[in-house]
Each structure stands twice: as structure tokens, then as C-alpha cells.
Design a protein around this motif. Structure first.
Motif, short mmCIF file in Angstrom:
data_model
loop_
_atom_site.label_atom_id
_atom_site.label_comp_id
_atom_site.label_asym_id
_atom_site.label_seq_id
_atom_site.Cartn_x
_atom_site.Cartn_y
_atom_site.Cartn_z
N UNK A 224 1.16 4.05 2.39
CA UNK A 224 2.18 3.04 2.15
C UNK A 224 3.24 3.58 1.19
N UNK A 225 4.41 2.94 1.20
CA UNK A 225 5.42 3.33 0.20
C UNK A 225 5.03 2.72 -1.15
N UNK A 226 5.69 3.17 -2.21
CA UNK A 226 5.29 2.81 -3.57
C UNK A 226 5.26 1.30 -3.81
N UNK A 227 6.29 0.52 -3.42
CA UNK A 227 6.23 -0.93 -3.68
C UNK A 227 5.03 -1.59 -3.01
N UNK A 228 4.73 -1.18 -1.78
CA UNK A 228 3.59 -1.80 -1.09
C UNK A 228 2.26 -1.28 -1.65
N UNK A 229 2.24 -0.04 -2.12
CA UNK A 229 1.03 0.45 -2.79
C UNK A 229 0.72 -0.40 -4.01
N UNK A 230 1.75 -0.75 -4.76
CA UNK A 230 1.54 -1.57 -5.95
C UNK A 230 0.98 -2.94 -5.58
N UNK A 231 1.52 -3.52 -4.48
CA UNK A 231 1.01 -4.81 -4.04
C UNK A 231 -0.49 -4.73 -3.70
N UNK A 232 -0.87 -3.70 -2.95
CA UNK A 232 -2.26 -3.56 -2.53
C UNK A 232 -3.17 -3.30 -3.72
N UNK A 233 -2.73 -2.45 -4.65
CA UNK A 233 -3.54 -2.17 -5.84
C UNK A 233 -3.77 -3.45 -6.64
N UNK A 234 -2.76 -4.28 -6.74
CA UNK A 234 -2.92 -5.53 -7.48
C UNK A 234 -3.93 -6.47 -6.82
N UNK A 235 -4.01 -6.43 -5.48
CA UNK A 235 -5.02 -7.22 -4.78
C UNK A 235 -6.40 -6.64 -5.05
N UNK A 236 -6.54 -5.32 -4.93
CA UNK A 236 -7.84 -4.68 -5.16
C UNK A 236 -8.37 -4.96 -6.56
N UNK A 237 -7.45 -5.01 -7.52
CA UNK A 237 -7.86 -5.23 -8.91
C UNK A 237 -8.60 -6.55 -9.08
N UNK A 238 -8.35 -7.51 -8.19
CA UNK A 238 -8.96 -8.83 -8.33
C UNK A 238 -10.21 -9.00 -7.47
N UNK A 239 -10.59 -7.95 -6.73
CA UNK A 239 -11.79 -8.01 -5.91
C UNK A 239 -12.95 -7.46 -6.73
N UNK A 240 -14.02 -8.24 -6.83
CA UNK A 240 -15.11 -7.90 -7.75
C UNK A 240 -16.12 -6.93 -7.15
N UNK A 241 -15.66 -6.03 -6.33
CA UNK A 241 -16.48 -4.93 -5.83
C UNK A 241 -15.78 -3.64 -6.23
N UNK A 242 -16.52 -2.70 -6.81
CA UNK A 242 -15.86 -1.52 -7.35
C UNK A 242 -15.82 -0.34 -6.38
N UNK A 243 -16.07 -0.59 -5.09
CA UNK A 243 -16.00 0.50 -4.12
C UNK A 243 -14.58 1.03 -3.94
N UNK A 244 -13.57 0.30 -4.42
CA UNK A 244 -12.20 0.76 -4.31
C UNK A 244 -11.78 1.69 -5.45
#
Length: 770
Positions: A224-244
Motif C-alpha cells: 500500500x502507499x504510505x497514507x493507506x499503510x498508516x490507516x491499516x497500522x492504526x486498525x491493527x494497533x486496536x486488534x488484541x492479537x499480536x500476530x501482526x
């Protein structure tokens, strides 16, 4: 669907008031009315139970709706045979799963079908009904999943996310039920820029999905491009599984965007809190590979299903770019362990245990692939796992062997030993390897450890591998090699089983069953009772336990704590309230099978055969035993000829002598050849005894080996044997006489012992000339 009848066995109007007793006549009248009401109710139920389906009464074939309604009706009124018959007729219609779901929803109200299945599955009701109910429930669940995962259904449910409150709730529930299958369209909705409301709604659904959103998101992340990478990372940060975590850490180090880097750091900090970030990216991916290899719950999206999804990202794919490859569950975790190990190796190629884990996962992929299945992630034209194992060197194969021993993975241990046998030399056995995994590091000698592994194939193969290396320096465990090789000659085809049951009668039944399958059995009420005879066995091929469900965990733990049984396949026969819990807890252990105590002997035999085959490769067949005997004799002969100082073939003298007397043909001759290299009087005496008692070609071959022994170590025979030899030489003719004479010469007998032979022959010549 038939209406139910309700009736009361009594009510407040039919009871006399304790304070104001009714007259006797009124009491009798009330009792009669109560009995009449009861009789009417019973007759009503019997009428319903015995009444045929309306369609059948009219001579017509019942519809699917009628069959389903009848199935539920007969379950409710305890007519289990009729219910099973209606359910089987419905199954025979071969309805497509989604069509069956539609039928249930149209023909029944609320949870009627689910409730009927729960009743029908009760253990004590009816075995045939339970089977039918299981099949109907499986069809229903497959239909629900298929409908929820249909791309068009997913698209409609995403549209509901911006509708009314009821539509939002309904759409969210259905998308969460679809799980990973909804992720390509959900990610597309999340990344679009036209509707902020839809983006937020898609984000909430992904967060509710939890682990099922992780692998699709991290597959897309690098592309993904940088803006969309940031969006996805922010979603992953709120998922309580650390496989990411490894993927976000990788992006943090690779990105050129400061915003993305800060988002990654923030996400990692949110997940780890105050914990220290240990290790590099390579170690993080290796830890994740270990979790996939261990098949832990958090890396399994669809437990109990036939397929799992492996995710890739291709910008050329319309929509989100996400693409899923369905892979059989049996090989999914191996595929992901290999992928994440490769990712670890790309970050650090040296001193990385991911090499060994990749080889272990690749071997396991071969072992676990279902027959006839073509793995889309490992096509047939790719090289076999053994190619990679041998090319990576002996230390990697020893790492794999150590992992197999630690996890009681017998098939993997055999593959690893096979690789070691192909490439190991004497020097490889002298020094330990540094074994590093997710638990720490230690110096290990896995091939030597394998000599005590509780599986005879592994013991034999490791002994053969060590013998082939011809080591020059002694090491701990060396004393076990020669006895194991001699055991492979004698005991490879024998089967040994253990029975643990609470009473003598049950022990007798299970003993007889195992003995019927060719096992030699020891039995007892507990492990302590059989420890002494257990220590005399060369190995145990199966344990059969009959125990109450609340005692399974304790007894199985004690069995596994015994080094001789730690990897032995165990069939647990149990019953009790905790049966389902016990079976569910042990389902993930390939070396354990759990069945109800009441199953038939044929079912026990079938389960035993499957369990032993999958856990340890099955019993050693007669042909395989012959191959082990041949290989072991060759190994002992090579050790004897080389006069190896570490592996003393003399340690095998007694079992080899026993084998000599029990065997025949080529095995007998080859054992005699090995014995001819052992400098012991009892060996030469035993060989001579066998030769004198033999006849024909067998006598000639054995006399030749006694002669070889005599040439190497001198005459060690007893006087009585010399006398028998001379007597035989006097009476023998042809090649037998020559063999006896050659042996006499090899023994270097005094001339006076040979004189009778010469004089006798001279006398025969004189007589003949007359």
C-alpha cells in the motif's frame, strides 16, 4: 407441522382444601376426572406418534418440508426411530447446504431445528438418530457458512453498514460470521475515500473480527502507499492479537515515511506496553513461525474446518488487491510456518533457527498431506523436502531431529535421521550442536538422544546412522548402539502393548483384543503395577487405557512422564460426564485417541490401527523387520572388520548367538560371519555346535566361519567338539569332508589328532586295491 397437545395431571380445582375437606364422593370424582384427563393425554400422544405423515397417508412422496417437520416432531415426542428415518430420508435428497438452510428457515420457527438436534445428540437416546442429527447439523452449518461467505451476500451486507440501525447490526453480524472471506471487500470499503461513514463502519467490523482480520491486512500492508499503510497500522494497533507485530516492525524499519514510522512505533507500544522489545525482526518472524508450526489457536482462523486461507496481495487484482488461496487444514500451518521462516531468513540468514524450522515444516508438510491432494502452495514440480534438508547440512537436520524428539513427533524424527544418514561423517558426531529455539539455547547431541527415544524405528535408525559414521572417540550413549543393532536383528518384528484397566476382568478383555492383533501384552491396574515388566521390553508400540474420564488427565500425564512411554500412541477408552471435555482437550494430540468405553471391539481395532499408523508409522512389518535385520548385520560386520574401538561388537555376542540358533538361511550365515570376528571362546564353541548339528550346505557354510574364527583367534573349541569333528571327517564325503579337513587345518590340531584320519584313509585305499 403437527400441533402439540398439552394436558395437566392435576390442578388447584381438583385438589381438596386442607382447611375445608371435601366430602368423600367429591374426592372420588376428582380422582376419576384426573385419571380420565391423563388417559386422554396419553392416547393423544400415541395417536400423534403412530400417525403417518399426511403425504404418506395420501400415498404421495413427502416433500422436504414435511420430512424436516416430521423429524423435529418425532424427536419432540421421543419417537427416535421414526425421527431417524425422517432425517435419513431428508439426507437422501442430497440438498445443497444453502438450500437446506433456506428450508429450515421457511419450514420451522425460531430455534426449533437447533433444539431438536441438541435433543437427538444426547448419548443415551439412539445411536442412529445421533448420527443422522450430526449429518443434518453439519449440512446446516455448511450452508450458513457458505451463504455468509458468498461474495454477493458480503457486498449486500457491506451496503447495510450505512443503513438503518437494524440494517447496521444485521450487516455487521453477517460480516463477522463470514470472517476472513469478507476481508477483500471490507478492505476495499475501508480504503475508499468517498464515504467516511462506510470507512468507519468497515473499521468497526474488522476490529470485531479480531484475529480473522490480521493476516489479510498484513498481506496488503507492504504494497500500500504510505497514507493507506498508516490507516491499516492504526486498525491493527486496536486488534488484541499480536500476530501482526512482526509485520508492523518490518514496515517500521523499511518505510521512508516518518508518519508511517511513528504509527508503527505507536502500534507496537500499544500492544507491548512497558515490555522491552527483544530481538531483531528476524527473531520476531521466527517466533511467529513457531506459533504456526505449533498450530496454536490464535493462528487458526477456522478450527475444525477442512480449509484455511493463505493471503497474498496483488495490485493488479480488481478491488482491494487481496487474494486468498484455500489450503487444506492438514498442511496450512506448515505452509505458514515455512512462509514466516522465509521472511525471518531474509532479514538474517546466519545463526537463525528458522532454517531448521523451515525444514521441519517442509518435512511435516510431506507427512501430513492428504492422499491425492495437490497443494497449491507447493506444486508437484517443486523439489522434495529431503533435497533441502540434505543440502543445508547435518547441523540443520540435527536441529530438526532435536525438535522432533522434544515434540514426540516420530514421523519427523525418522525423516531427520534419514537426512543425517545421508550426509553425516564421524566428525559430525564428536561435537554437540548449539540448539536454539524459541525457548532458549543448549548444547545437544540429538542423534545420541534418539537412542533412548520410545520408538523402536527411531532407535534402530539412529543406531544405524551412528554405526555408519565409524566414530573414533567414545561418547556418552555409545554403549547402546551395538545392543540396539543386535535387537534389530532379533526383535524388530515383535509388537509390544500395555493395557491399563481398573479390574482384572477388563484387563483380560483388552489383553485378549491386543493379543489378537499380534501384540505381546503386559497389563495392570496402574502404571506402578507394570513398571518392572515394562523395563524388560525393547519398546512399547501402543498403550490401551480404560479409565473414568475424571482420571484421564492424571493417568495420561503419568504415562507421558515415563521415558519409555513418552511418545507411545495411547488409545483412551473412557466414559463419564467429562467425556466430551476430555476428547476436545486431547483432539490436537496426534499420539492420543479418545473413544467411549462402550464401542465395539471392531471399532477399537480400527482406531488402534489408524492411531499407530499416524503416530508412529504403524507396526514394523515382517518385510521391514527383515530389512532392519539385514542392515543391522551389515553394520555390525563393518564395525567388526574395522575393529572399531567405540562400538565393540563383542557386546552383541549373546544376542547374536541366540539369533544364530533361531535363524536360518542367509541370516544364519551372515550372523555367523559377524560372530567369526568376536574373540570369545563361547562364541566359537556356539558356532561349532551349530555347525556339527547342521547338515548339507548349512554345515559347510558354518564350518567355514568357524575356520575363519580359528584363523583370527586360534583354537577355542572344547575337546568333545574336536572329537566330533574328527569323527565327522572320517565318515564325511565330498565337499563336506573337505570343509571338515579345512577346519581341522585352521584349528592347527596336533599331528596325533590327525593320524587316525590318515591311517583310516590309507586302510580304505589298501582294502580297495585288493
Amino acid at each position: 407441522m403437527r400441533a402439540g397437545f398439552a394436558f395437566h395431571l392435576g390442578n388447584s380445582r381438583g385438589r381438596a382444601c386442607a382447611k375445608h375437606p371435601a366430602p368423600t364422593q367429591n374426592r372420588e370424582s376428582a380422582v376419576q376426572q384426573a385419571w380420565i384427563q391423563r388417559l386422554i393425554g396419553v392416547l393423544a400422544v400415541l395417536t400423534l406418534a403412530l400417525a403417518p405423515s399426511p403425504a404418506l397417508a395420501q400415498g404421495n412422496e413427502p416433500s422436504e418440508t414435511e420430512l424436516l417437520q416430521d423429524f423435529v416432531h418425532y424427536v419432540r415426542i421421543d419417537q427416535y426411530e421414526l425421527a431417524a428415518d425422517m432425517g435419513q430420508q431428508l439426507l437422501d435428497r442430497n440438498l445443497e447446504p444453502r438450500a437446506f438452510v433456506a428450508l429450515v428457515e421457511d419450514a420451522l420457527r425460531g430455534d426449533e431445528f437447533v433444539q431438536a438436534v441438541v435433543i437427538a445428540r444426547r448419548p443415551a437416546i439412539n445411536a442412529e438418530l445421533r448420527r443422522v442429527a450430526d449429518e443434518l447439523d453439519r449440512l446446516y452449518e455448511e450452508g450458513r457458512r457458505a451463504r455468509a461467505r458468498d461474495p454477493q451476500e458480503i457486498a449486500r451486507n457491506i451496503e447495510l453498514l450505512t443503513g438503518t440501525l437494524r440494517q447496521i447490526i444485521l450487516g455487521r453480524e453477517r460480516l463477522v460470521a463470514a470472517g476472513e472471506y469478507a476481508m477483500p471487500q471490507l478492505l476495499e470499503a475501508f480504503l475508499q475515500t468517498d464515504s467516511l461513514a462506510l470507512r468507519n463502519a468497515a473499521r468497526r467490523v474488522m476490529l470485531e473480527m479480531g484475529q480473522q482480520a490480521v493476516m489479510p491486512l498484513v498481506a496488503a500492508l507492504p504494497q500500500l502507499d504510505a497514507p493507506r499503510q498508516e490507516l491499516v497500522v492504526n486498525v491493527l494497533a486496536q486488534i488484541e492479537y499480536d500476530t501482526w507485530l512482526p509485520y508492523v516492525r518490518e514496515l517500521q524499519e523499511a518505510t521512508d515515511s516518518e508518519d508511517v514510522r511513528r504509527a508503527c512505533a505507536r502500534a507496537i507500544r500499544m500492544r507491548l506496553g512497558d515490555r522491552t522489545i527483544d530481538g531483531d525482526v528476524a527473531s520476531w518472524f521466527y517466533d511467529l513461525a513457531e506459533r504456526f508450526y505449533g498450530e496454536t489457536r490464535e493462528v487458526t482462523a477456522f478450527p475444525g474446518e477442512e480449509y484455511q486461507l493463505v493471503w497474498d496481495f496483488n495490485p493488479a487484482i480488481p478491488g482491494s488487491g487481496l487474494a486468498a488461496t484455500p489450503v487444506r487444514t492438514e498442511v496450512y500451518h506448515e505452509a505458514m510456518a515455512m512462509r514466516t521462516s522465509e521472511r525471518s531468513i531474509r532479514h538474517r540468514a546466519t545463526r537463525n533457527p528458522a532454517w531448521g524450522l523451515w525444514v521441519a515444516a517442509n518435512f511435516s508438510r510431506e507427512i501430513d498431506t492428504p492422499p491425492g491432494y495437490e497443494n497449491p502452495l507447493y506444486p508437484p514440480d517443486r523439489r522434495e523436502a529431503m533435497f533441502f534438508a540434505t543440502s543445508l547440512g547435518v547441523d540443520t537436520s540435527q536441529w530438526v531431529l532435536a525438535r522432533a524428539l522434544d515434540t514426540n513427533d516420530t514421523p519427523l524424527a525418522l525423516r531427520a535421521i534419514s537426512a543425517i544418514q545421508r550426509i553425516a561423517g564421524a566428525g559430525d558426531m564428536q561435537e554437540p550442536i548449539l540448539f536454539v529455539d524459541h525457548r532458549g539455547s543448549a548444547d545437544r547431541r540429538p542423534l545420541i538422544e534418539a537412542l533412548t527415544y520410545p520408538n523402536r524405528r527411531v532407535q534402530y535408525e539412529s543406531a544405524l546412522a551412528l554405526a555408519r559414521t565409524q566414530p573414533e572417540r567414545f561418547f556418552d550413549g555409545a554403549e547402546r548402539v551395538v545392543p540396539l543393532l543386535s535387537s534389530a536383528i532379533r526383535d524388530a518384528s515383535k509388537r509390544f502393548g500395555v493395557v491399563i484397566a481398573p479390574d482384572a476382568e477388563r484387563q483380560s478383555v483388552l489383553r485378549r483384543l491386543l493379543e489378537g492383533e499380534g501384540y505381546q501384552v503386559i497389563a495392570g491396574a496402574g502404571l506402578d503395577e507394570i513398571r518392572a515388566p515394562l523395563s524388560d521390553l525393547p519398546g512399547v508400540d501402543v498403550v490401551l487405557m480404560d479409565v473414568e474420564s475424571d482420571r484421564v488427565r492424571d493417568l495420561l500425564g503419568r504415562v507421558r512422564s515415563d521415558p519409555r512411554l513418552s511418545a507411545t500412541p495411547v488409545l483412551v477408552l473412557t466414559q463419564g460426564a467429562n467425556f466430551a471435555q476430555v476428547r476436545r482437550r486431547l483432539d490436537g494430540d496426534a499420539t492420543v485417541a479418545v473413544r467411549r468405553t462402550g464401542i465395539s471391539e471392531d471399532e477399537v481395532r480400527a482406531t488402534l490401527a489408524t492411531l499407530v499408523e499416524e503416530a508412529s508409522g504403524g507396526p514394523i512389518s515382517p518385510e521391514e523387520a527383515r530389512q532392519y535385520a539385514t542392515r543391522a548385520i551389515d553394520a555390525l560386520r563393518d564395525l567388526a572388520i574395522s575393529r572399531n574401538a567405540v562400538f565393540d561388537v563383542a557386546d552383541a555376542a549373546l544376542p547374536l548367538i541366540a539369533t544364530l540358533t533361531e535363524s536360518e538361511g542367509q541370516v544364519k550365515f551372515r550372523v555367523a560371519e559377524v560372530l567369526s570376528w568376536i574373540n570369545q571362546q563361547r562364541v566359537q564353541v556356539a558356532m561349532m555346535e551349530e555347525a556339527l548339528d547342521a547338515g548339507g550346505i548349512e554345515r559347510i557354510e558354518l564350518m567355514e566361519q568357524v575356520a575363519n574364527s580359528a584363523k583370527r583367534f586360534g583354537n577355542l573349541l572344547e575337546a568333545r567338539q574336536i572329537d566330533r569333528l574328527i569323527d565327522f571327517a572320517l565318515s564325511a564325503e565330498g565337499i563336506e569332508a573337505t570343509a571338515a579337513a579345512s577346519l581341522m587345518g585352521a584349528l592347527d590340531l596336533p599331528n596325533d589328532r590327525v593320524v587316525p584320519l590318515i591311517i583310516s584313509q590309507a586302510g580304505q585305499t589298501t582294502t580297495a586295491s585288493r
